[in-house]
Design a protein around this motif. Structure first.
Motif, PDB file in Angstrom:
ATOM      1  N   ARG A  26     -31.713  70.445 -59.796  1.00 40.95           N
ATOM      2  CA  ARG A  26     -30.798  69.968 -58.761  1.00 40.95           C
ATOM      3  C   ARG A  26     -31.078  68.505 -58.425  1.00 40.95           C
ATOM      4  O   ARG A  26     -30.158  67.718 -58.223  1.00 40.95           O
ATOM      5  CB  ARG A  26     -30.909  70.831 -57.506  1.00 40.95           C
ATOM      6  CG  ARG A  26     -30.311  72.210 -57.702  1.00 40.95           C
ATOM      7  CD  ARG A  26     -29.813  72.817 -56.414  1.00 40.95           C
ATOM      8  NE  ARG A  26     -28.851  71.953 -55.744  1.00 40.95           N
ATOM      9  CZ  ARG A  26     -27.852  72.389 -54.979  1.00 40.95           C
ATOM     10  NH1 ARG A  26     -27.660  73.674 -54.801  1.00 40.95           N
ATOM     11  NH2 ARG A  26     -27.048  71.549 -54.372  1.00 40.95           N
ATOM     12  N   THR A  31     -26.330  70.873 -61.885  1.00 38.30           N
ATOM     13  CA  THR A  31     -26.049  72.057 -61.050  1.00 38.30           C
ATOM     14  C   THR A  31     -25.552  73.222 -61.898  1.00 38.30           C
ATOM     15  O   THR A  31     -25.390  74.331 -61.402  1.00 38.30           O
ATOM     16  CB  THR A  31     -24.977  71.726 -59.992  1.00 38.30           C
ATOM     17  OG1 THR A  31     -23.856  71.153 -60.677  1.00 38.30           O
ATOM     18  CG2 THR A  31     -25.504  70.741 -58.965  1.00 38.30           C
ATOM     19  N   ASP A  92     -34.354  78.574 -49.913  1.00 40.78           N
ATOM     20  CA  ASP A  92     -33.299  78.250 -48.935  1.00 40.78           C
ATOM     21  C   ASP A  92     -33.164  76.745 -48.727  1.00 40.78           C
ATOM     22  O   ASP A  92     -32.056  76.206 -48.713  1.00 40.78           O
ATOM     23  CB  ASP A  92     -33.615  78.920 -47.590  1.00 40.78           C
ATOM     24  CG  ASP A  92     -33.415  80.432 -47.679  1.00 40.78           C
ATOM     25  OD1 ASP A  92     -32.508  80.868 -48.427  1.00 40.78           O
ATOM     26  OD2 ASP A  92     -34.161  81.174 -47.036  1.00 40.78           O
ATOM     27  N   THR A  93     -34.298  76.058 -48.584  1.00 39.26           N
ATOM     28  CA  THR A  93     -34.271  74.618 -48.304  1.00 39.26           C
ATOM     29  C   THR A  93     -33.512  73.859 -49.383  1.00 39.26           C
ATOM     30  O   THR A  93     -32.758  72.937 -49.106  1.00 39.26           O
ATOM     31  CB  THR A  93     -35.717  74.073 -48.219  1.00 39.26           C
ATOM     32  OG1 THR A  93     -36.425  74.850 -47.271  1.00 39.26           O
ATOM     33  CG2 THR A  93     -35.748  72.620 -47.784  1.00 39.26           C
ATOM     34  N   ARG A  95     -31.340  75.111 -51.448  1.00 40.26           N
ATOM     35  CA  ARG A  95     -30.056  75.800 -51.718  1.00 40.26           C
ATOM     36  C   ARG A  95     -29.995  76.362 -53.138  1.00 40.26           C
ATOM     37  O   ARG A  95     -29.072  76.077 -53.910  1.00 40.26           O
ATOM     38  CB  ARG A  95     -28.888  74.826 -51.504  1.00 40.26           C
ATOM     39  CG  ARG A  95     -28.864  74.242 -50.105  1.00 40.26           C
ATOM     40  CD  ARG A  95     -27.495  73.670 -49.783  1.00 40.26           C
ATOM     41  NE  ARG A  95     -27.462  73.187 -48.397  1.00 40.26           N
ATOM     42  CZ  ARG A  95     -27.695  71.918 -48.054  1.00 40.26           C
ATOM     43  NH1 ARG A  95     -27.967  71.021 -48.973  1.00 40.26           N
ATOM     44  NH2 ARG A  95     -27.631  71.547 -46.778  1.00 40.26           N
ATOM     45  N   ARG A  97     -30.036  79.716 -53.760  1.00 44.23           N
ATOM     46  CA  ARG A  97     -29.496  81.089 -53.818  1.00 44.23           C
ATOM     47  C   ARG A  97     -28.262  81.238 -54.716  1.00 44.23           C
ATOM     48  O   ARG A  97     -28.178  82.208 -55.466  1.00 44.23           O
ATOM     49  CB  ARG A  97     -29.177  81.616 -52.413  1.00 44.23           C
ATOM     50  CG  ARG A  97     -30.380  81.645 -51.495  1.00 44.23           C
ATOM     51  CD  ARG A  97     -30.852  83.022 -51.094  1.00 44.23           C
ATOM     52  NE  ARG A  97     -32.053  82.877 -50.278  1.00 44.23           N
ATOM     53  CZ  ARG A  97     -33.225  83.460 -50.547  1.00 44.23           C
ATOM     54  NH1 ARG A  97     -33.357  84.256 -51.578  1.00 44.23           N
ATOM     55  NH2 ARG A  97     -34.263  83.255 -49.765  1.00 44.23           N
TER      56      ARG A  97
END
Length: 518
Positions: A26, A31, A92-93, A95, A97
């Protein structure tokens, strides 16, 4: 399940290696990738190992990503619960998921030479990917020894990495088989509640005191308000370990002083001279992983613990028989017998350019180029590959070095343009491994007089890196294209000849086009 998805990069596994790769992709602006994970949550070995007392033996501030510092570690050495929570937090930080495909076990990966991509068959559909980053880790598949008669045992049996939390050990007669890093954490954690604990020890480990303490609120406040202090703490912990490396790799004779400390640590708790003799290793400290515990020896000294100073040789019903002939009646057996490290289980599921599996390619021992790529497996790389393990520092440092290599590998593919793959040259793989094995000769892991999980079946050390983490970082900073062959999609014979003569100019023209566009 007819799902089919093509991605630029498929990452296998979601432990430190896989999540680190995802974050790095990322940050590189990529992506178009998925993270395939066989379990139903992230965390890798820190999700699977939830046995009582499970904790890390590398200090918290060093056992975390440099790009995701955590000022809130509660202890100097973290427990499993906090490390697992940290990995969820990283997910989570950054992103990650949307990229996760949980419950997708990779069954087979096959190189498609026509299309120059990997076909990946999972338990829930098929994927194709230009590049595979395998981050399945060395501590992912538990190794349970083949003990004669184990199938006749009527009680409960499980491996430390597959702990059965529904089974209550209170008052039970429990056998602990193995004395590695997991066992020395489990023994003190379960000793107070079990009726009787019998420890089967094939080889005693060297154990140093664990300098663990609570990190005060004031320290954490400083780390939150002044982030550079977290980085400084990490740097300090790192440099101490870098300085220690040469004792392990070049001057194993210097380790006598540390052996004396370990013996003093034992003498404090173990008063019986016979037990002390049984617990004292006959090999140089560091040859097997040095273990840290301030509670292991005190637990062994308790009245409800029996030490059997030999391995488990057979099971007869509920009676366990040791190699020295002694017996013990037990209700449960816990295997703390480690993992498939030198025979990477994922290797059976990777079929390369020559139509053979990675396991077959590695049957005489694992070999890779810079711990990342393997001859015959284009655009396939591993995080924590052969000879990237450490005897005394944080694996996260090695993972981050390999992520630098991964990022540059993808950049090089971009520069090549069009459909292309990079295949590690066998000569480069050979040269790298000769260098590594040459340096390995004088290390404590090879000269220390022990048989450890670092060595493969033929006695070669294919696990550990024989240098500092700083050196490894320099060796993996960028991809040397001279060590690779560029693979293009197969063309008709006459086209191929034309392309071969035009290729250098072709690249230049492409560059020229870019300039005009600019």
């Amino acid at each position: 399940m007819g799902q089919h998805e093509h991605v630029r990069v498929a990452v296998i596994g979601s432990g430190f290696g896989g999540l680190g790769a995802a974050v790095r992709l990322r940050r590189e602006g990529i992506t178009d990738f998925v993270v395939l994970e066989r379990a139903d949550s992230v965390g890798g070995t820190w999700r699977d190992n939830s046995y009582p007392g499970c904790a890390c033996d590398v200090p918290s501030h060093l056992y975390s990503f440099s790009f995701a510092p955590n000022p809130d570690w509660p202890r100097t050495f973290s427990g499993q619960r906090h490390i697992r929570a940290y990995l969820e937090h990283v997910t989570d930080t950054f992103r990650l998921r949307p990229h996760l495909r949980l419950g997708h076990e990779v069954l087979m990966m096959t190189w498609d030479a026509e299309e120059l991509r990997w076909e990946i068959e999972t338990s829930r559909g098929t994927f194709t990917a230009d590049v595979v980053v395998s981050a399945t880790g060395p501590l992912s598949d538990p190794k349970t020894p083949d003990v004669p008669g184990l199938d006749t045992f009527e009680g409960k049996v499980f491996h430390s990495a597959r702990w059965d939390h529904d089974y209550d050990l209170t008052g039970k007669r429990v056998a602990m088989v193995g004395t590695g890093a997991s066992a020395i954490q489990i023994v003190p954690a379960i000793q107070p509640k079990v009726g009787r604990l019998t420890l089967f020890q094939r080889t005693p480990p060297w154990v140093l005191p664990r300098m663990d303490r609570r990190i005060s609120g004031a320290e954490r406040w400083v780390h939150q308000k002044l982030p550079f202090t977290t980085a400084a703490r990490r740097g300090f912990l790192w440099s101490i370990r870098e300085l220690q490396v040469s004792s392990f790799t070049k001057r194993p004779d210097n380790l006598g002083f540390i052996e004396t400390m370990a013996k003093k640590n034992m003498a404090k708790s173990i008063k019986d001279p016979v037990t002390r003799r049984q617990l004292t290793p006959d090999y140089r400290i560091g040859c097997k992983r040095i273990l840290l515990s301030s509670t292991y020896y005190p637990a062994l000294a308790k009245a409800n613990v029996d030490l059997v100073a030999s391995g488990l040789s057979e099971v007869r019903g509920n009676t366990l028989v040791a190699a020295d002939g002694s017996t013990a009646e037990v209700d449960a057996i816990v295997f703390g017998t480690g993992f498939h490290v030198t025979d990477m289980p994922i290797a059976d599921r990777v079929v390369g350019a020559d139509g053979i599996t990675l396991a077959e390619s590695w049957k005489d021992g694992m070999q890779s180029l810079r711990g990342a790529t393997a001859a015959g497996f284009p655009n396939w790389m591993t995080i924590i590959g052969p000879n990237t393990g450490l005897g005394n520092s944080s694996m996260i440092l090695m993972i981050e070095a390999q992520l630098n290599y991964m990022a540059d590998y993808l950049r090089q593919l971009d520069v090549l343009g069009g459909r292309a793959a990079l295949a590690a040259r066998p000569s480069a793989v050979g040269a790298w491994n000769r260098r590594v094995q040459e340096r390995m000769k004088r290390t404590v892991w090879n000269t220390g007089g022990c048989t450890s999980w670092y060595l493969d079946s033929s006695g070669r050390n294919t696990t550990v890196w024989p240098g500092t983490t700083g050196e490894f970082r320099r060796e993996t900073r960028s991809v040397d294209l001279g060590e690779y062959e560029v693979v293009r999609p197969p063309k008709k014979a006459e086209e191929a000849v034309g392309a071969a003569t035009a290729s250098p100019r072709g690249l230049g023209a492409a560059e020229g086009d870019k300039e005009k566009v600019a």
